[in-house]
Design an enzyme around this catalytic site. Structure first.
Site, PDB file in Angstrom:
ATOM      1  N   TYR A  92     -20.336  31.471  50.798  1.00  0.00           N
ATOM      2  CA  TYR A  92     -18.959  31.419  51.307  1.00  0.00           C
ATOM      3  C   TYR A  92     -18.141  30.418  50.509  1.00  0.00           C
ATOM      4  O   TYR A  92     -17.031  30.720  50.062  1.00  0.00           O
ATOM      5  CB  TYR A  92     -19.003  31.040  52.786  1.00  0.00           C
ATOM      6  CG  TYR A  92     -17.653  30.925  53.454  1.00  0.00           C
ATOM      7  CD1 TYR A  92     -17.012  32.052  53.957  1.00  0.00           C
ATOM      8  CD2 TYR A  92     -17.027  29.688  53.603  1.00  0.00           C
ATOM      9  CE1 TYR A  92     -15.778  31.959  54.585  1.00  0.00           C
ATOM     10  CE2 TYR A  92     -15.799  29.576  54.224  1.00  0.00           C
ATOM     11  CZ  TYR A  92     -15.181  30.716  54.721  1.00  0.00           C
ATOM     12  OH  TYR A  92     -13.957  30.602  55.342  1.00  0.00           O
ATOM     13  N   SER A 112     -10.100  28.908  52.238  1.00  0.00           N
ATOM     14  CA  SER A 112     -10.728  28.032  53.234  1.00  0.00           C
ATOM     15  C   SER A 112     -10.740  26.617  52.706  1.00  0.00           C
ATOM     16  O   SER A 112     -10.765  26.391  51.484  1.00  0.00           O
ATOM     17  CB  SER A 112     -12.167  28.483  53.513  1.00  0.00           C
ATOM     18  OG  SER A 112     -12.859  27.522  54.291  1.00  0.00           O
TER      19      SER A 112
END
Length: 259
Positions: free
Chosen positions: A156, A143
């Site tokens: 995350y 990401s």
């Protein structure tokens, strides 16, 4: 452009919807057989059936929790039953929402197992199959948050950064086996999860919310489509990207603010 993927076998985790399904479809469009995994049997079986019907390739769906060692072992076994993997895309994952001070240990470990250990176990399990077939490619879907974190999802951010580092370390080890390992760092991608979140927050004006997010974060001022990202991921796994090893490629519409 012929990507040289006809007859190859690709394993894609989180493949029943969103980015994973888009990647699996893109591989199938290029003539590759696919093994897709997700936790819900009905969803992954339906996705595999639709891929096989539309593209005329072999497609298998297996219900498996990649956050567990048992789930990863089941995927490795299923790939072997199909004749062995040539490509592995570690895509399964989800966003988080917490503060460091409030998040319990259990949540940290849950995301560590899902984002990092799944990639570790599956890479380790599928590598011998790839080597036996002459080599292959692995791609970790991390990401933009691995390098440019958002404040509200520290778990995350941290686990995706760890996934990117794992990919870099693995690339050095695997290239001697003719297996290329790389990472893709997507920015804003219009997935069902983003759309559902927008509907929950804004109701009928959910499209306006997505535009506001794009305006705030991406100089291109829009989300990527799943297909845009999927096509790029498939290219990275193809022979056309044969000199790409140990790279982290940002596909983010300009979202990353540093060089």
């Amino acid at each position: 452009m012929d990507l040289g993927l006809n007859g190859k076998r690709a394993v894609v985790t989180g493949g029943s919807r969103g980015i994973g399904l888009g990647i699996a479809r893109a591989f199938a469009r290029e003539g590759a057989d696919v093994l897709i995994t997700a936790r819900t049997q009905s969803a992954v079986a339906r996705a595999a059936e639709e891929i096989a019907s539309e593209f005329g390739v072999a497609a298998r769906g297996i219900a498996s929790d990649v956050a567990t060692a048992e789930g990863c072992a089941a995927i490795v076994a299923a790939a072997a039953e199909m004749g062995g993997a040539d490509i592995f895309v570690s895509n399964a994952g989800t966003g988080s929402n917490e503060t460091v001070m409030d998040a319990p240990d259990e949540k940290w470990l849950e995301f560590w197992n899902l984002h990092v250990m799944a990639a570790v176990r599956l890479s380790r399990g599928l590598a011998p199959q790839m080597e036996a077939r002459g080599g292959g490619a692995m791609l970790m879907n991390a990401s933009i948050c691995a390098v440019q974190p958002l404040w509200y999802e520290p778990i995350y951010n941290t686990t995706k950064a760890a996934l990117m580092m794992f990919s870099k370390c693995l690339s050095t080890e695997m290239i001697g086996r003719n297996i290329r390992v790389n990472t893709v760092n997507p920015g804003l991608v219009r997935t069902p999860d983003w759309e559902n979140t927008a509907r929950e927050l804004r109701g009928e004006k959910w499209e306006d919310y997505l535009q506001e997010v794009a305006d705030e974060h991406a100089p291109i001022r829009r989300f990527a489509s799943v297909e845009e990202l999927a096509d790029f991921c498939v290219f990275l796994c193809s022979a056309r990207a044969s000199y790409l090893v140990g790279s982290a490629v940002h596909v983010d519409g300009g979202m990353l603010r540093t060089v």
